[in-house]
Design a protein around this motif. Structure first.
Motif, PDB file in Angstrom:
ATOM      1  N   ARG A  13       0.855  -1.185   0.000  1.00 26.98           N
ATOM      2  CA  ARG A  13       0.000   0.000   0.000  1.00 26.98           C
ATOM      3  C   ARG A  13       0.892   1.237   0.000  1.00 26.98           C
ATOM      4  O   ARG A  13       1.743   1.409   0.867  1.00 26.98           O
ATOM      5  CB  ARG A  13      -0.885  -0.021   1.241  1.00 26.98           C
ATOM      6  CG  ARG A  13      -1.824   1.136   1.341  1.00 26.98           C
ATOM      7  CD  ARG A  13      -2.575   1.040   2.677  1.00 26.98           C
ATOM      8  NE  ARG A  13      -3.400   2.191   2.887  1.00 26.98           N
ATOM      9  CZ  ARG A  13      -4.678   2.266   2.591  1.00 26.98           C
ATOM     10  NH1 ARG A  13      -5.275   1.229   2.055  1.00 26.98           N
ATOM     11  NH2 ARG A  13      -5.367   3.349   2.827  1.00 26.98           N
ATOM     12  N   GLU A  15       0.442   5.366  -0.190  1.00 30.47           N
ATOM     13  CA  GLU A  15      -0.483   6.492  -0.183  1.00 30.47           C
ATOM     14  C   GLU A  15       0.181   7.693  -0.852  1.00 30.47           C
ATOM     15  O   GLU A  15       1.305   8.046  -0.551  1.00 30.47           O
ATOM     16  CB  GLU A  15      -0.904   6.823   1.244  1.00 30.47           C
ATOM     17  CG  GLU A  15      -1.706   5.704   1.881  1.00 30.47           C
ATOM     18  CD  GLU A  15      -2.194   6.050   3.269  1.00 30.47           C
ATOM     19  OE1 GLU A  15      -2.234   7.249   3.621  1.00 30.47           O
ATOM     20  OE2 GLU A  15      -2.541   5.118   3.998  1.00 30.47           O
ATOM     21  N   VAL A  20      -4.682   5.939  -3.059  1.00 27.18           N
ATOM     22  CA  VAL A  20      -3.897   4.767  -2.673  1.00 27.18           C
ATOM     23  C   VAL A  20      -3.461   4.055  -3.942  1.00 27.18           C
ATOM     24  O   VAL A  20      -4.269   3.786  -4.830  1.00 27.18           O
ATOM     25  CB  VAL A  20      -4.719   3.816  -1.778  1.00 27.18           C
ATOM     26  CG1 VAL A  20      -3.935   2.544  -1.504  1.00 27.18           C
ATOM     27  CG2 VAL A  20      -5.099   4.498  -0.481  1.00 27.18           C
ATOM     28  N   TRP A  22      -0.969   0.706  -5.450  1.00 29.41           N
ATOM     29  CA  TRP A  22      -0.497  -0.611  -5.041  1.00 29.41           C
ATOM     30  C   TRP A  22       0.728  -1.000  -5.851  1.00 29.41           C
ATOM     31  O   TRP A  22       0.764  -0.795  -7.065  1.00 29.41           O
ATOM     32  CB  TRP A  22      -1.581  -1.659  -5.224  1.00 29.41           C
ATOM     33  CG  TRP A  22      -2.807  -1.378  -4.426  1.00 29.41           C
ATOM     34  CD1 TRP A  22      -3.939  -0.766  -4.863  1.00 29.41           C
ATOM     35  CD2 TRP A  22      -3.023  -1.663  -3.053  1.00 29.41           C
ATOM     36  NE1 TRP A  22      -4.856  -0.668  -3.844  1.00 29.41           N
ATOM     37  CE2 TRP A  22      -4.319  -1.213  -2.714  1.00 29.41           C
ATOM     38  CE3 TRP A  22      -2.247  -2.264  -2.051  1.00 29.41           C
ATOM     39  CZ2 TRP A  22      -4.841  -1.347  -1.433  1.00 29.41           C
ATOM     40  CZ3 TRP A  22      -2.782  -2.400  -0.783  1.00 29.41           C
ATOM     41  CH2 TRP A  22      -4.060  -1.947  -0.489  1.00 29.41           C
ATOM     42  N   LYS A  66      -1.568  -3.220   6.671  1.00 23.86           N
ATOM     43  CA  LYS A  66      -2.463  -2.737   5.618  1.00 23.86           C
ATOM     44  C   LYS A  66      -2.110  -3.240   4.222  1.00 23.86           C
ATOM     45  O   LYS A  66      -2.811  -2.948   3.267  1.00 23.86           O
ATOM     46  CB  LYS A  66      -2.577  -1.213   5.608  1.00 23.86           C
ATOM     47  CG  LYS A  66      -3.165  -0.642   6.873  1.00 23.86           C
ATOM     48  CD  LYS A  66      -3.348   0.853   6.735  1.00 23.86           C
ATOM     49  CE  LYS A  66      -3.912   1.460   7.989  1.00 23.86           C
ATOM     50  NZ  LYS A  66      -4.035   2.909   7.869  1.00 23.86           N
ATOM     51  N   ASP A  67      -1.004  -3.983   4.077  1.00 25.38           N
ATOM     52  CA  ASP A  67      -0.716  -4.597   2.786  1.00 25.38           C
ATOM     53  C   ASP A  67      -1.770  -5.669   2.526  1.00 25.38           C
ATOM     54  O   ASP A  67      -2.397  -6.188   3.445  1.00 25.38           O
ATOM     55  CB  ASP A  67       0.667  -5.249   2.775  1.00 25.38           C
ATOM     56  CG  ASP A  67       1.799  -4.240   2.760  1.00 25.38           C
ATOM     57  OD1 ASP A  67       1.537  -3.042   2.540  1.00 25.38           O
ATOM     58  OD2 ASP A  67       2.952  -4.662   2.967  1.00 25.38           O
ATOM     59  N   LYS A  68      -1.965  -6.020   1.266  1.00 26.93           N
ATOM     60  CA  LYS A  68      -2.897  -7.079   0.875  1.00 26.93           C
ATOM     61  C   LYS A  68      -2.089  -8.304   0.461  1.00 26.93           C
ATOM     62  O   LYS A  68      -1.016  -8.174  -0.143  1.00 26.93           O
ATOM     63  CB  LYS A  68      -3.780  -6.633  -0.288  1.00 26.93           C
ATOM     64  CG  LYS A  68      -4.616  -5.409  -0.001  1.00 26.93           C
ATOM     65  CD  LYS A  68      -5.798  -5.754   0.837  1.00 26.93           C
ATOM     66  CE  LYS A  68      -6.730  -4.556   0.947  1.00 26.93           C
ATOM     67  NZ  LYS A  68      -7.949  -4.892   1.657  1.00 26.93           N
ATOM     68  N   THR A  78      -3.726  -4.714  -9.087  1.00 25.50           N
ATOM     69  CA  THR A  78      -4.396  -4.282  -7.860  1.00 25.50           C
ATOM     70  C   THR A  78      -4.889  -5.531  -7.137  1.00 25.50           C
ATOM     71  O   THR A  78      -5.183  -6.545  -7.774  1.00 25.50           O
ATOM     72  CB  THR A  78      -5.581  -3.337  -8.152  1.00 25.50           C
ATOM     73  OG1 THR A  78      -6.505  -4.007  -9.005  1.00 25.50           O
ATOM     74  CG2 THR A  78      -5.105  -2.050  -8.825  1.00 25.50           C
ATOM     75  N   THR A  85      -5.995  -8.818   4.254  1.00 27.55           N
ATOM     76  CA  THR A  85      -5.326  -7.598   4.691  1.00 27.55           C
ATOM     77  C   THR A  85      -4.456  -7.929   5.900  1.00 27.55           C
ATOM     78  O   THR A  85      -4.896  -8.618   6.819  1.00 27.55           O
ATOM     79  CB  THR A  85      -6.353  -6.519   5.096  1.00 27.55           C
ATOM     80  OG1 THR A  85      -7.195  -6.263   3.978  1.00 27.55           O
ATOM     81  CG2 THR A  85      -5.676  -5.236   5.523  1.00 27.55           C
TER      82      THR A  85
END
Length: 106
Positions: A13, A15, A20, A22, A66-68, A78, A85
């Motif tokens: 993530r 910002e 946001v 990716w 907060k990374d996926k 994405t 999460t």
């Protein structure tokens, strides 16, 4: 047999003001354990989905809150809707040195 037996795709993530973005990376070797089911409550059952990601020290340092994350190699730029999460992170030390990282996923 190794403890770290698979790869995972991580979307970092980033910002940029109010947006946001990716950045996709593939990390290996890691171990990912996922569970799904339902949890009971007074208002009825609710879907429950959780997971854990274990990574050795140099790989674990690349993953943040907060990374996926998704098991395996995923080509999407994405994160897909079913990606987990990263909610918690913990460095596990053995003999005063970080040995591996454990991440809580939801």
């Amino acid at each position: 047999m190794t403890v770290y037996n698979s790869a995972a795709t991580v979307w970092k993530r980033e910002e940029d003001g109010r947006t946001v973005k990716w950045r996709r990376i593939v990390v290996s070797p890691v171990r990912m354990e996922c569970t799904s089911g339902a949890s009971a409550s007074a208002s009825g059952d609710a879907a429950a989905r959780a997971g854990a990601l274990y990574a050795p020290k140099p790989i674990g340092q690349r993953i943040s809150l907060k990374d996926k994350v998704r098991r395996g190699t995923v080509d999407a730029e994405t994160p897909p809707a079913n990606a987990y999460t990263v909610m918690t992170e913990k460095a596990v030390a053995i003999d005063c040195a970080v040995h591996h990282y454990e991440f809580g996923l939801s």
